[in-house]
Design an enzyme around this catalytic site. Sequence first.
Site: not given
Length: 348
Positions: A12-13, A61, A131, A161
């Site tokens: 990912g980024q 995961l 978030e 999260k």
Amino acid sequence: MSKKALITGVAGQDGGHLAKLLHDKGYVVFGIVRGQMEASHPRYQAIMKEMPFLNIVMADLLDLSALTHAMQEIKPDEVYNLAAISHVGYSFRDPILTADVTGKGVLNMLEAIRLAGLEKTTRFYQASTSEMFGGLDYNRPDTGYTEDAIFHPRSPYGVAKLYGHWITRNYRESYDMFALSGILFNHEGERRGPEFVTRKISQAVARIKTGKQESIELGNLDAKRDWGYAGDYVEGMWLMLQQDKPEDFVLATGETHSIREFCELAFKEIGIEIKWNGEGAKETGVDAASGKVLVKINPEFYRPAEVDLLLGNPSKAEKQLGWKRKVDFPGLVKLMVEYDLKAEVGTR
């Protein structure tokens, strides 16, 4: 001997930025890639072409056994858990998978470290998110959210999260693990996926410039975010794990900008001034010179529960870590549009 670091979400980024940073610092870098993948697989080849130094580990995961085995084999000094179902809009469409990966996946990583007997030697970083705060008036400090602000997530992603954030703190307090969370506000860049609004805009602007696209459709133009550059933020992740004791830190710029502003600056990079006409779902952004409609509103991009404004207060990270963002907001937009322009004209 060189330190060993294990990164989830390495494709990912943030994972790509972090892997390169750690490699430059002399680490032996391992990256978890989900699923069974042969060396001939296009994704495998793409990752290795970009990061030939990377040691790929096949795991998931949601597979505690595979994660525990990886921990036992590698015995990493540092683990960075960046993997997640990370698109807020998508989390409304598949909240169960989001909960499993983004929430329970954190628990599996922590348990794998503990079951491998590494809870006293391996340092763990959890990628938390702004978030989790939710951006509501009642819990939004004028100076921005700090590490101790009240959480009120407004998406399945934010809720998942928050579980990951609290289970990390629980393992720190229960097992004396060096486990912490970086509460990162929005960070973007040239590695951002095209499903995210900032990259969607920069790619569209590049394609409009080269005549490959007519216009772009967006949702809530007035949503405001605290936007920084991902390359700056991964340095903050590393700094957190170098401290004497584990603490959670907010990384942010301390300023907010709307999607509308991002759009205006992006088009300005190709010499177009955007003028806004109409209101709500009928609003359009037009080329001030030609009158051509370049930005349209699509209500399908509105979220069931919107987060209107997120502003972070990075004073703790700046004071204790010595961290500070290097790329400002106009510089971020410029970086992304220039990158995508080069891709469209074939010079990258």
